[in-house]
Design an enzyme around this catalytic site. Structure first.
Site, PDB file in Angstrom:
ATOM      1  N   ASP A 136      -3.007   7.563   4.168  1.00 45.41           N
ATOM      2  CA  ASP A 136      -2.079   6.600   4.776  1.00 45.41           C
ATOM      3  C   ASP A 136      -2.808   5.546   5.611  1.00 45.41           C
ATOM      4  O   ASP A 136      -2.383   4.396   5.662  1.00 45.41           O
ATOM      5  CB  ASP A 136      -1.064   7.358   5.653  1.00 45.41           C
ATOM      6  CG  ASP A 136       0.016   6.445   6.223  1.00 45.41           C
ATOM      7  OD1 ASP A 136       0.597   5.673   5.439  1.00 45.41           O
ATOM      8  OD2 ASP A 136       0.276   6.515   7.443  1.00 45.41           O
ATOM      9  N   LYS A 177       0.841  -1.185   0.000  1.00 43.68           N
ATOM     10  CA  LYS A 177       0.000   0.000   0.000  1.00 43.68           C
ATOM     11  C   LYS A 177       0.887   1.250   0.000  1.00 43.68           C
ATOM     12  O   LYS A 177       2.046   1.123   0.390  1.00 43.68           O
ATOM     13  CB  LYS A 177      -0.933   0.002   1.201  1.00 43.68           C
ATOM     14  CG  LYS A 177      -0.205   0.206   2.546  1.00 43.68           C
ATOM     15  CD  LYS A 177      -1.081   0.779   3.599  1.00 43.68           C
ATOM     16  CE  LYS A 177      -1.040   2.251   3.706  1.00 43.68           C
ATOM     17  NZ  LYS A 177       0.035   2.823   4.535  1.00 43.68           N
ATOM     18  N   HIS A 212      -6.271   0.863   6.020  1.00 38.75           N
ATOM     19  CA  HIS A 212      -6.382   0.051   7.242  1.00 38.75           C
ATOM     20  C   HIS A 212      -7.750   0.203   7.934  1.00 38.75           C
ATOM     21  O   HIS A 212      -8.394  -0.781   8.272  1.00 38.75           O
ATOM     22  CB  HIS A 212      -5.289   0.418   8.247  1.00 38.75           C
ATOM     23  CG  HIS A 212      -3.896   0.280   7.710  1.00 38.75           C
ATOM     24  ND1 HIS A 212      -3.538  -0.691   6.813  1.00 38.75           N
ATOM     25  CD2 HIS A 212      -2.763   0.987   7.954  1.00 38.75           C
ATOM     26  CE1 HIS A 212      -2.246  -0.574   6.524  1.00 38.75           C
ATOM     27  NE2 HIS A 212      -1.754   0.445   7.200  1.00 38.75           N
ATOM     28  N   LYS A 271      -3.146  -9.314  10.488  1.00 41.01           N
ATOM     29  CA  LYS A 271      -3.085  -9.385  11.951  1.00 41.01           C
ATOM     30  C   LYS A 271      -4.106 -10.419  12.431  1.00 41.01           C
ATOM     31  O   LYS A 271      -5.256 -10.395  12.007  1.00 41.01           O
ATOM     32  CB  LYS A 271      -3.386  -8.003  12.561  1.00 41.01           C
ATOM     33  CG  LYS A 271      -2.294  -6.970  12.250  1.00 41.01           C
ATOM     34  CD  LYS A 271      -2.619  -5.628  12.891  1.00 41.01           C
ATOM     35  CE  LYS A 271      -1.706  -4.533  12.401  1.00 41.01           C
ATOM     36  NZ  LYS A 271      -0.545  -4.259  13.213  1.00 41.01           N
ATOM     37  N   HIS A 277      -1.454  -4.669   5.453  1.00 42.78           N
ATOM     38  CA  HIS A 277      -0.934  -5.589   6.468  1.00 42.78           C
ATOM     39  C   HIS A 277      -1.877  -5.747   7.651  1.00 42.78           C
ATOM     40  O   HIS A 277      -1.776  -6.718   8.398  1.00 42.78           O
ATOM     41  CB  HIS A 277       0.485  -5.202   6.915  1.00 42.78           C
ATOM     42  CG  HIS A 277       0.559  -4.056   7.871  1.00 42.78           C
ATOM     43  ND1 HIS A 277       0.532  -2.750   7.467  1.00 42.78           N
ATOM     44  CD2 HIS A 277       0.656  -4.020   9.215  1.00 42.78           C
ATOM     45  CE1 HIS A 277       0.621  -1.973   8.542  1.00 42.78           C
ATOM     46  NE2 HIS A 277       0.701  -2.709   9.622  1.00 42.78           N
TER      47      HIS A 277
HETATM   48  C1  BG6 Z   1       1.435   1.865   7.842  1.00 43.76           C
HETATM   49  C2  BG6 Z   1       1.399   3.368   7.802  1.00 43.76           C
HETATM   50  O1  BG6 Z   1       0.725   1.315   6.765  1.00 43.76           O
HETATM   51  O2  BG6 Z   1       0.855   1.422   9.061  1.00 43.76           O
HETATM   52  C3  BG6 Z   1       2.122   3.944   8.985  1.00 43.76           C
HETATM   53  O3  BG6 Z   1       1.999   3.810   6.596  1.00 43.76           O
HETATM   54  C4  BG6 Z   1       1.589   3.392  10.285  1.00 43.76           C
HETATM   55  O4  BG6 Z   1       2.034   5.375   8.990  1.00 43.76           O
HETATM   56  C5  BG6 Z   1       1.538   1.863  10.213  1.00 43.76           C
HETATM   57  O5  BG6 Z   1       2.428   3.806  11.331  1.00 43.76           O
HETATM   58  C6  BG6 Z   1       0.825   1.297  11.421  1.00 43.76           C
HETATM   59  O6  BG6 Z   1       0.939  -0.103  11.402  1.00 43.76           O
HETATM   60  P1  BG6 Z   1       0.941  -0.938  12.759  1.00 43.76           P
HETATM   61  O7  BG6 Z   1       0.994  -2.361  12.295  1.00 43.76           O
HETATM   62  O8  BG6 Z   1       2.140  -0.499  13.520  1.00 43.76           O
HETATM   63  O9  BG6 Z   1      -0.340  -0.590  13.452  1.00 43.76           O
END
Ligand code: BG6
Length: 480
Positions: free
Chosen positions: A237, A150, A242, A184, A180
């Site tokens: 982002d 992404k 997410h 999880k 990602h």
């Molecule tokens: C990423 C973003 O995709 O996910 C980041 O680009 C963010 O800005 C991160 O910090 C957060 O991922 P996680 O797994 O730490 O919650």
């Protein structure tokens, strides 16, 4: 997500010296190799000429140590890793990469199964995809897969163009768009929770649920990513991908089966049912200096690589409505921010109050509604809040909770990238974003991208701008 045996593979990581490869992908592969992979080779391709195979292995050995992977313990000398520069990314350089791939496949007697993983900034995607295709790397006698990180596009038009380009060289069945969060365990558990507990699923609708809050709060700031982040901001982002993925898993209809297309059909359907988001229901914020968990933190505009007059949002809260039979009228409130009071990802479901209060002492508004809070990270688990009578001769109600915590029951939770890489190798696309899904999501958020939002300042170490509370219609955010 299934237990099929994994055939021999060659993985090519474009961007093999970058942070993502070093900190996430390669540690995940080392853990997988130990348990699930036998015949597996990797070519890291970077833009620099500074590495050969051995110096790359040494470089990775050092960063694996930092990530807590002990190579001696797992008896690994990394001799399955190779390095090949693609320099400035020209087609000639990709042809050299293609020769190296073929040579290694011959040397190790591999069947031509290849995964190309684009672990590079999004500006590099188009060139890399085109050159993988033009150099013939996308053709072999084995299985070919392409993994794209992404953000996939930066608005609807660019996402459509990128889909057009990628479909020129790869079939949708070969494409794994990564978010990602879907890897999880606790995010996948949303499906298990909803669809294997009829008790909750029968309450999962507008008749029983008053509001849904989805929060992804981070304590980190922009770190060393200003070059990327300052052009992108929290809406692109985090929200477009997410948080929207979490929203789909919480709100979609029951899929026919836990198969890639059944699940993804339902996700697309629910995104399409979301009404256009009114700019009045969106709050942007940006952190100023403050203290996060006792540590001083600089303002966003003071961070390395950020312009003093940057208006990039580091916080977004927004309210949306899913216009379908299940959810019409139930506000879904998404909230994400950097440098917040604490790092937490949670889904908080507020149920409706009883219709009337039979307790003379309490009006209906005194009776706090039941809440179900699913904490996705850290302290993964859930809490179900309910009222009980406190013992005694007067009638007093108090809120108690049923609590479940993963770590108390299960051992180590695999990292998202382990799960996702294994799914790529096994050919399971359930946890990857389909072309129409990424476009539907951009279709929803693209109109907001051209709106000039006021960017409200919030001190680092707080829950974001207080004005965001207006989205809750007089209520308070839930935070465990
Ligand atoms: C990423 C973003 O995709 O996910 C980041 O680009 C963010 O800005 C991160 O910090 C957060 O991922 P996680 O797994 O730490 O919650």
């Amino acid at each position: 997500m299934n237990g099929k045996r994994i055939p021999p593979y060659l993985l090519v990581i474009v961007g093999g010296t970058g942070d993502l490869a070093r900190r996430k992908l390669i540690p995940a592969i080392c853990r997988l190799r130990e348990k699930h992979l036998s015949e597996f080779y990797l070519i890291a391709s970077g833009s620099g000429k500074k590495h050969n195979d051995q110096t790359y292995r040494d470089f990775i050995a050092r960063s694996l140590e930092d990530e807590g992977v002990d190579l001696r313990e797992i008896g690994d000398n990394l001799d399955w890793m190779y390095y090949q520069s693609v320099g400035g990314g020209s087609i000639e350089e990709y042809k050299v990469l293609a020769d190296r791939v073929i040579q290694l496949e011959k040397e190790h007697n591999l069947p031509g199964n290849r995964v190309f993983y684009l672990a590079v900034p999004p500006s590099v995607f188009p060139n890399a995809i085109k050159n993988l295709g033009e150099s013939g790397l996308n053709k072999s006698n084995g299985e070919i897969k392409l993994v794209v990180e992404k953000p996939f596009g930066q608005d609807l038009k660019s996402a459509q163009e990128l889909n057009g380009l990628v479909h020129g060289y790869f079939d949708e069945r070969q494409i794994y768009r990564i978010d990602h969060y879907l890897g999880k365990e606790t995010v996948q558990n949303l499906l298990a929770f909803r669809f294997s507990n009829a008790m909750f699923e029968s309450l999962w609708n507008r008749d029983r649920i008053e509001r849904v809050e989805i929060t992804v709060a981070e304590t980190v700031g922009v770190e060393h990513r200003a070059g990327y982040y300052d052009k992108v901001g929290a809406l692109r982002d985090m929200i477009q991908n997410h948080l929207t993925q979490l929203l789909t898993l919480v709100s979609m209809e029951v899929p026919t089966a836990l198969e890639a297309d059944d699940v993804r059909h339902e996700k697309v359907k629910v995104i399409r049912a979301i009404s256009p988001i009114s700019s009045e229901d969106v709050v942007f914020g940006q952190y100023t200096s403050g203290a996060v968990q006792g540590k001083e933190a600089a303002a966003y505009v003071e961070e390395e690589g950020v312009g003093k007059d940057s208006r990039t949002e580091t916080f977004v809260a927004l309210k949306l409505n899913i216009s379908n039979w299940r959810w019409q009228g139930v506000p879904f409130i998404l909230r994400t921010g950097k440098r917040m009071f604490k790092g937490i990802t949670e889904v908080a479901i507020t149920f409706r109050r009883p219709p009337v209060s039979i307790f003379r002492q309490f009006s209906i508004n005194d009776i706090q509604p039941n809440k179900l809070v699913m904490t996705l990270q850290p302290n993964e688990g859930f809490d179900l809040f309910f009222k009980v009578k406190e013992p005694g001769d007067s009638y007093r109600l108090s809120t108690q909770k049923l609590h479940f915590q993963y770590s108390e029951i299960f051992g180590r939770i695999p990292d998202a990238y382990e799960t996702l890489l294994l799914d790529v190798l096994r050919g399971d696309q359930t946890l990857f974003v389909r072309a129409d899904e990424v476009e539907s999501s951009w279709e929803l958020y693209t109109p907001l991208l051209s709106h000039e939002f006021e960017v409200h300042k919030y001190a680092s170490g707080t829950w974001g701008p207080t004005v965001a509370e207006s989205l809750l219609d007089g209520d308070k955010w839930f935070t465990v």
